[in-house]
Write an enzyme that holds these catalytic residues in place. Structure first.
Site, PDB file in Angstrom:
ATOM      1  N   HIS A  34       0.862  -1.185   0.000  1.00  0.00           N
ATOM      2  CA  HIS A  34       0.000   0.000   0.000  1.00  0.00           C
ATOM      3  C   HIS A  34       0.894   1.228   0.000  1.00  0.00           C
ATOM      4  CE1 HIS A  34       1.123   0.057   4.191  1.00  0.00           C
ATOM      5  NE2 HIS A  34       0.608  -1.137   4.363  1.00  0.00           N
ATOM      6  N   GLU A  35       0.271   2.395   0.112  1.00  0.00           N
ATOM      7  CA  GLU A  35       1.032   3.659   0.048  1.00  0.00           C
ATOM      8  C   GLU A  35       2.114   3.755   1.119  1.00  0.00           C
ATOM      9  OE1 GLU A  35       1.665   6.469  -1.802  1.00  0.00           O
ATOM     10  OE2 GLU A  35       0.665   5.207  -3.257  1.00  0.00           O
ATOM     11  N   GLY A  36       1.896   3.107   2.272  1.00  0.00           N
ATOM     12  CA  GLY A  36       2.915   3.122   3.330  1.00  0.00           C
ATOM     13  C   GLY A  36       4.221   2.529   2.818  1.00  0.00           C
ATOM     14  N   HIS A  37       4.119   1.357   2.191  1.00  0.00           N
ATOM     15  CA  HIS A  37       5.310   0.729   1.615  1.00  0.00           C
ATOM     16  C   HIS A  37       5.870   1.585   0.479  1.00  0.00           C
ATOM     17  CE1 HIS A  37       2.840  -2.889   2.894  1.00  0.00           C
ATOM     18  NE2 HIS A  37       3.965  -3.115   3.537  1.00  0.00           N
ATOM     19  N   GLN A  61       8.591 -14.477  12.607  1.00  0.00           N
ATOM     20  CA  GLN A  61       8.091 -13.355  13.414  1.00  0.00           C
ATOM     21  C   GLN A  61       6.609 -13.482  13.755  1.00  0.00           C
ATOM     22  OE1 GLN A  61       9.216 -10.501  10.220  1.00  0.00           O
ATOM     23  NE2 GLN A  61       7.346  -9.415  10.780  1.00  0.00           N
ATOM     24  N   GLY A 147       9.311   1.802   8.222  1.00  0.00           N
ATOM     25  CA  GLY A 147       8.275   2.783   8.541  1.00  0.00           C
ATOM     26  C   GLY A 147       8.141   3.053  10.037  1.00  0.00           C
ATOM     27  N   LYS A 149       5.410   3.550  11.335  1.00  0.00           N
ATOM     28  CA  LYS A 149       4.181   2.840  11.736  1.00  0.00           C
ATOM     29  C   LYS A 149       4.557   1.750  12.743  1.00  0.00           C
ATOM     30  CE  LYS A 149       0.343   0.298  11.245  1.00  0.00           C
ATOM     31  NZ  LYS A 149       0.662  -0.966  10.645  1.00  0.00           N
ATOM     32  N   GLN A 153       9.790  -1.476  16.049  1.00  0.00           N
ATOM     33  CA  GLN A 153      10.640  -2.236  15.113  1.00  0.00           C
ATOM     34  C   GLN A 153      11.783  -1.365  14.597  1.00  0.00           C
ATOM     35  OE1 GLN A 153       9.147  -5.031  11.911  1.00  0.00           O
ATOM     36  NE2 GLN A 153       9.408  -3.197  10.682  1.00  0.00           N
ATOM     37  N   ARG A 187      -3.042  -5.480   6.941  1.00  0.00           N
ATOM     38  CA  ARG A 187      -4.067  -6.202   7.707  1.00  0.00           C
ATOM     39  C   ARG A 187      -5.424  -5.480   7.707  1.00  0.00           C
ATOM     40  NH1 ARG A 187       0.731  -7.721  11.102  1.00  0.00           N
ATOM     41  NH2 ARG A 187       0.786  -9.987  11.084  1.00  0.00           N
TER      42      ARG A 187
END
Ligand code: AMP
Length: 283
Positions: A34-37, A61, A147, A149, A153, A187
């Site tokens: 999506h746009e985040g990636h 994970q 990210g 987000k 991490q 998700r």
């Protein structure tokens, strides 16, 4: 754009680029983009000569009972999106390529991975650190992009790279949101329209905190109670955690005395959603 599935082949490809003096940037993902990636891919393209993106749903994970087997995937669509965003190499390995028989190593970062998602998903960050170390060793990028987000991490990987002298610069990209503020996530497809309404409680809870801060609230237990009440008023939302931490080491704060991060994880239907917000506090 070239799609490569073997470690040996991507090594060869990148060695050539390196010999030509080209700067390699890398964006690891689990796909269903999506746009985040894509914002990370564009940033990577702007700051490097060669853009490498990996898609690998990393079993290490995911915990028992999590969504490893149902994790969404659409490689055809992802390929088109990556091509359009200026990716040069898509690394798409099979599980056995990353974890061949006999694989026995685990990378674990203490401290910064202990709380938040580390506490509610035991083993999660070991899985992340192990795969990220492998991917950084395979690609050997000058810069790697993650990210905000997944704020914890990002901090864990920064610590990992520093501690193990991994010669890649770890760069964060800001959170990309839908128009109504919901943080983009692969998700989100799990959500029904009613659940999606409840999912807005995560990002809207930042306003609850902002308002309380304006009223002079400094006690974190009071802030948490306000946020809990707000989120629990949404039919499909079930809180996993709500934490107020210092932005670098992610240690809990009890009283607001400076900048802090609020991070939360909330189950909405079968989706476990996370979000966070950095609060600047003038004192
Ligand atoms: P994932 O495919 O979920 O493992 O994510 C791959 C990378 O994209 C990670 O570094 C994530 O932090 C980042 N990412 C995922 N969603 C977003 C978002 N909404 N905004 C910015 N980055 C994101």
């Amino acid at each position: 754009m070239k799609t490569v599935s073997k470690i040996e082949d991507i090594r060869k490809e990148l060695n050539k680029a390196r010999m030509d003096g080209l700067r390699i940037g890398f964006v690891p993902t689990m796909g269903f983009l999506h746009e985040g990636h894509l914002s990370l891919v564009r940033k990577c393209r702007d700051e490097n000569d060669i853009v490498v993106v990996s898609i690998f749903v990393n079993p290490a994970q995911f915990g028992a009972g999590e969504d490893l087997d149902s994790y969404p995937s659409d490689i055809k669509r992802d390929t088109a999106l990556l091509e359009a965003a200026g990716t040069n190499i898509l690394f798409l390995p099979e599980r056995e390529e990353i974890y061949p028989e006999g694989f026995s190593t685990n990378i674990s970062v203490a401290g910064v991975s202990d709380g938040l998602c580390g506490r509610s998903r035991p083993g999660h960050f070991d899985g992340v650190c192990t795969v990220v170390t492998k991917l950084l060793n395979i690609v050997q990028p000058e810069r790697a992009y993650f990210g905000e987000k997944d704020y914890q991490q990002l901090q864990v990987i920064k610590r990992l790279a520093r501690d193990l002298n991994i010669p890649s610069e770890i760069i964060g990209g800001s959170i990309i949101r839908e128009d109504d503020g919901l943080a983009m996530s692969s998700r989100n497809v799990y959500l029904t329209p009613e659940q999606r309404e409840s999912a807005l409680s995560l990002n809207r809870s930042f306003k609850v905190v902002q308002d309380a801060l304006k009223e002079g609230v400094e006690d974190v237990s009071e802030l948490r109670a306000d946020v809990e009440e707000f989120i629990n008023s949404h039919e499909y939302a079930r809180i996993d955690y709500i934490e107020f931490v210092d932005p670098e080491f992610l240690r809990p704060v009890r009283k607001i005395e400076g900048d802090f991060l609020m991070a939360l994880a909330v189950y909405v239907g079968k989706a476990r959603l996370i979000d966070n917000n950095y609060f600047e506090v003038q004192k």
